[in-house]
Design an enzyme around this catalytic site. Sequence first.
Site, mmCIF file in Angstrom:
data_model
loop_
_atom_site.group_PDB
_atom_site.id
_atom_site.type_symbol
_atom_site.label_atom_id
_atom_site.label_comp_id
_atom_site.label_asym_id
_atom_site.label_seq_id
_atom_site.Cartn_x
_atom_site.Cartn_y
_atom_site.Cartn_z
ATOM 1 N N GLU A 180 50.048 27.380 55.167
ATOM 2 C CA GLU A 180 51.443 27.844 55.045
ATOM 3 C C GLU A 180 51.484 29.164 55.791
ATOM 4 O O GLU A 180 50.973 30.166 55.306
ATOM 5 C CB GLU A 180 51.826 28.070 53.577
ATOM 6 C CG GLU A 180 51.703 26.858 52.691
ATOM 7 C CD GLU A 180 52.883 25.918 52.817
ATOM 8 O OE1 GLU A 180 53.752 26.140 53.683
ATOM 9 O OE2 GLU A 180 52.922 24.945 52.057
ATOM 10 N N GLU A 203 56.976 37.312 64.627
ATOM 11 C CA GLU A 203 57.294 37.586 63.226
ATOM 12 C C GLU A 203 57.074 39.076 62.939
ATOM 13 O O GLU A 203 55.990 39.601 63.184
ATOM 14 C CB GLU A 203 56.396 36.747 62.305
ATOM 15 C CG GLU A 203 56.767 36.910 60.847
ATOM 16 C CD GLU A 203 55.817 36.176 59.898
ATOM 17 O OE1 GLU A 203 54.597 36.260 60.076
ATOM 18 O OE2 GLU A 203 56.337 35.541 58.956
ATOM 19 N N CYS A 243 58.321 34.942 53.945
ATOM 20 C CA CYS A 243 57.975 33.992 55.023
ATOM 21 C C CYS A 243 59.193 33.229 55.495
ATOM 22 O O CYS A 243 59.316 32.895 56.671
ATOM 23 C CB CYS A 243 56.892 33.035 54.548
ATOM 24 S SG CYS A 243 57.337 32.149 53.054
ATOM 25 N N LYS A 291 41.049 33.663 46.218
ATOM 26 C CA LYS A 291 40.757 34.920 46.937
ATOM 27 C C LYS A 291 42.111 35.544 47.281
ATOM 28 O O LYS A 291 42.765 35.135 48.231
ATOM 29 C CB LYS A 291 39.971 34.603 48.221
ATOM 30 C CG LYS A 291 39.095 35.727 48.740
ATOM 31 C CD LYS A 291 39.809 37.032 49.051
ATOM 32 C CE LYS A 291 40.500 37.002 50.400
ATOM 33 N NZ LYS A 291 41.290 38.238 50.621
#
Length: 515
Positions: A271, A409, A305, A196
Amino acid sequence: MRYADAVAGIPWETIEAVRRRLQEKPALHFIKGEFLPSESGETFPSLDPASNEVLGHAARGGEREVDRAARAAHEAFATWSRTKAKERKRYLLKVAELIEKHADELAVMECLDAGQVLRIVRAQVARAAENFAFYAEYAEHAMEDRTYPVDRDWLYYALRVPVGPVGIITPWNAPLMLSTWRIAPALAFGDTVVLKPAEWSPFTASKLAEIFQEADLPPGVFNLVQGFGEEAGAALVAHPLVPLITLTGETETGKVVMQNAARHLKRLSLELGGKSPALVFADADLERALDAVVFQIYSFNGERCTASSRLLVEEGIFEEFVAKVAERARAIRVGHPLDPETEVGPLIHPEHLERVLGYVRVGLEEGARLLVGGRRATRSFRGEDLSQGNYLEPTLFVGENHMRIAQEEIFGPVLLAIPFKDKEDALRKANDTKYGLAAYVFTKDLERAHRLALELEAGMVYLNSHNVRHLPTPFGGVKASGDRREGGFYALEFYTDLKSVALPLRPPHIPRFGK
Ligand code: NAD
């Protein structure tokens, strides 16, 4: 826009052909070897981040499509998990070869859809092929495990067996590289897949499905459901025939997925986000440290990331080093992602641009000193108009570690520089975050470098280097950045079950109950 007759070696005709294809052909689901629209017929648009015009449409999948895909993957598992390892290897190598064959098309598609600059995307397409080639080799040997002889009486041994269909949910920043990194080990170790992809960059996943079809992968071994996280993603996490879920995405999504997966006791690999520090000591090779920290935050449009978004610099060299970072940040070439000279392209979506600009406002309100950028970029380095795209000037703040812009973040080209006094202060500040994905240390003092590598709360530490991925090494984070490791043999732990088998070599004493 036309930059050259061939863009970094890619003929202009290929670029036009990709655009046309995206316009004319919606990205469909791929279930049991067939491309299918949604039962409802619904689609959703994906925007070109450089112009915010509709690039194309993708089918909007939900529970029904996920159910069909999960059943197909479950059915195919019965055969695929028993297919000889040599044969699985052959399929994986074929897929690697086909990714290389279609590399230009994949690179252009990802560049247009995700807004990532062509030079970066081309390297990622090569990595996608490498992911398959690398795990193809594992297919033959990975199931080996240990034996445990006990005197001359017993032989115990451990066996690895495939688990079943894996639900792979990926983010929008590097769709092809991040999905293949999971699909390849899953298929190599005998599992089947339902992918997905993220709704903001759906296209290369459908091209990848075509590649699986061209490789003649048996129907149902790889399936794809396009759609939104709360619909198709949530349905996948909830589906009883999918025992494994791997999610790459935001930490908040990780929490939701963990709760939903818990109801079905699924194995999860998460993750998640990061706020990785780069520690620069006065004794470092400062020119190389400068190259690395500038690249680590501004490349990939800052949507990485493992970006080193907190720059911790020793007090004695702080002003001088940060001034050099500022000089570089001002000179970064912002432009169209297809332009081979571009270093920073547009952010993925207007909503994401707003979110990142919101952080710039937060930084100013918190009293951080804005040295560079902080505004939308409206002209490219060549002078072209960028006002319709989601472009942001590379941005540099000076501030403190307690600020929100240091703790949250941002996922854009925004760097915060923070001074530190000594090693202890650097370590305290580096670890003072909920995240723990990567950390970077720049110093010539090896003892200090290794000591910090030990003490930094991060899944991956790079000494005197930017992030260079080596596939056999473990990849993943600690704290709010994730909980598992993938890569090399570490992926085996996720994608297989470990089974212990016991065989007595002479009849053991068995207590005789009821005699
Ligand atoms: P996101 O969390 O918004 O979405 C990731 C995926 O999860 C998408 O496919 C989305 O549709 C799906 N999703 C959303 N809600 C869901 C739900 N309730 N159930 C199931 N699926 C759901 O992340 P994003 O904005 O696409 O990507 C950016 C994030 O990804 C950043 O936080 C970044 O740090 C992280 N990331 C981490 C790594 C890593 O390896 N640690 C790598 C790349 C990106």
